[in-house]
Design a protein around this motif. Structure first.
Motif, PDB file in Angstrom:
ATOM      1  N   HIS A   8       1.457   6.582  -9.686  1.00  0.00           N
ATOM      2  CA  HIS A   8       1.827   5.656  -8.621  1.00  0.00           C
ATOM      3  C   HIS A   8       1.401   6.266  -7.287  1.00  0.00           C
ATOM      4  CE1 HIS A   8       4.117   3.209 -11.354  1.00  0.00           C
ATOM      5  NE2 HIS A   8       4.783   4.261 -11.751  1.00  0.00           N
ATOM      6  N   ARG A  29      -0.701   0.842  -1.368  1.00  0.00           N
ATOM      7  CA  ARG A  29       0.172  -0.172  -1.954  1.00  0.00           C
ATOM      8  C   ARG A  29       1.631   0.170  -1.666  1.00  0.00           C
ATOM      9  NH1 ARG A  29      -0.286  -3.959  -6.089  1.00  0.00           N
ATOM     10  NH2 ARG A  29       1.586  -4.241  -7.339  1.00  0.00           N
ATOM     11  N   ASP A  31       5.245  -0.825  -2.745  1.00  0.00           N
ATOM     12  CA  ASP A  31       5.968  -1.531  -3.793  1.00  0.00           C
ATOM     13  C   ASP A  31       7.192  -0.727  -4.194  1.00  0.00           C
ATOM     14  OD1 ASP A  31       5.029   0.551  -5.396  1.00  0.00           O
ATOM     15  OD2 ASP A  31       3.558  -0.683  -6.447  1.00  0.00           O
ATOM     16  N   VAL A  61      -1.094  -2.937   1.145  1.00  0.00           N
ATOM     17  CA  VAL A  61      -0.817  -4.092   0.299  1.00  0.00           C
ATOM     18  C   VAL A  61       0.696  -4.205   0.144  1.00  0.00           C
ATOM     19  CG1 VAL A  61      -1.089  -5.101  -1.999  1.00  0.00           C
ATOM     20  CG2 VAL A  61      -2.969  -3.812  -0.965  1.00  0.00           C
ATOM     21  N   ILE A  62       1.243  -5.314   0.632  1.00  0.00           N
ATOM     22  CA  ILE A  62       2.662  -5.584   0.438  1.00  0.00           C
ATOM     23  C   ILE A  62       2.770  -6.224  -0.939  1.00  0.00           C
ATOM     24  CG2 ILE A  62       4.638  -6.916   1.232  1.00  0.00           C
ATOM     25  CD1 ILE A  62       3.500  -6.650   4.050  1.00  0.00           C
ATOM     26  N   ALA A  63       3.225  -5.437  -1.909  1.00  0.00           N
ATOM     27  CA  ALA A  63       3.132  -5.858  -3.300  1.00  0.00           C
ATOM     28  C   ALA A  63       4.369  -6.566  -3.829  1.00  0.00           C
ATOM     29  CB  ALA A  63       2.828  -4.648  -4.177  1.00  0.00           C
ATOM     30  N   ASP A  64       5.525  -6.320  -3.222  1.00  0.00           N
ATOM     31  CA  ASP A  64       6.726  -6.958  -3.748  1.00  0.00           C
ATOM     32  C   ASP A  64       7.811  -7.032  -2.681  1.00  0.00           C
ATOM     33  OD1 ASP A  64       7.849  -4.398  -3.609  1.00  0.00           O
ATOM     34  OD2 ASP A  64       7.610  -4.012  -5.745  1.00  0.00           O
ATOM     35  N   ALA A  67       8.894  -3.991  -0.430  1.00  0.00           N
ATOM     36  CA  ALA A  67       8.060  -3.711   0.750  1.00  0.00           C
ATOM     37  C   ALA A  67       8.534  -4.536   1.933  1.00  0.00           C
ATOM     38  CB  ALA A  67       6.598  -4.011   0.438  1.00  0.00           C
ATOM     39  N   ARG A  93      -2.325 -11.890   2.435  1.00  0.00           N
ATOM     40  CA  ARG A  93      -1.177 -12.068   1.544  1.00  0.00           C
ATOM     41  C   ARG A  93       0.126 -11.696   2.255  1.00  0.00           C
ATOM     42  NH1 ARG A  93       1.979  -9.292  -2.220  1.00  0.00           N
ATOM     43  NH2 ARG A  93       2.557 -10.554  -4.009  1.00  0.00           N
ATOM     44  N   GLY A  94       0.110 -10.606   2.992  1.00  0.00           N
ATOM     45  CA  GLY A  94       1.293 -10.187   3.746  1.00  0.00           C
ATOM     46  C   GLY A  94       1.698 -11.212   4.793  1.00  0.00           C
TER      47      GLY A  94
END
Length: 111
Positions: A8, A29, A31, A61-64, A67, A93-94
């Motif tokens: 990770h 990332r 998450d 990357v805002i994964a979930d 975040a 996406r964010g």
């Protein structure tokens, strides 16, 4: 650059001081697996920054949901200190996630 632990990756954090405040660039990332490490890195920056905190998530990357929770937590932590947090870059996406959750009004977002 990211550091890998147990498969990770931990997001990289770089800080730059300017007349407008402190720019914090997060790359990687964000998450459930990385948010605790990122929190440990961001809280001292928030606590030691007298002016605005400019958060650059353009290469993150805002994964979930964890975040998003961290972003709101950092914003509130800064507010308790009389400090403003601004998002100065965010991936598409964010942006959609923040708009959907109406968090944009809470973060003084600039993008």
């Amino acid at each position: 650059m990211t550091v890998t632990t147990l498969a990770h990756p931990i997001p990289a954090v770089e800080t730059y001081h300017s007349a407008d405040g402190v720019l914090v660039k997060v790359t990687g990332r964000i998450d459930v697996h990385s948010v605790a490490d990122l929190r440990r890195r961001l809280h001292p920056i928030i606590d030691d920054t007298p002016g605005p905190l400019l958060l650059d998530l353009g290469d993150a990357v805002i994964a979930d949901g964890t975040a998003l929770g961290l972003l709101l937590e950092c914003h509130r932590r800064g507010l308790r200190r009389g400090q403003e947090m601004r998002l100065v870059a965010l991936d598409e996406r964010g942006r959609r996630l923040l708009r959907r959750l109406a968090l944009r009004r809470h973060t003084a977002a600039v993008w």
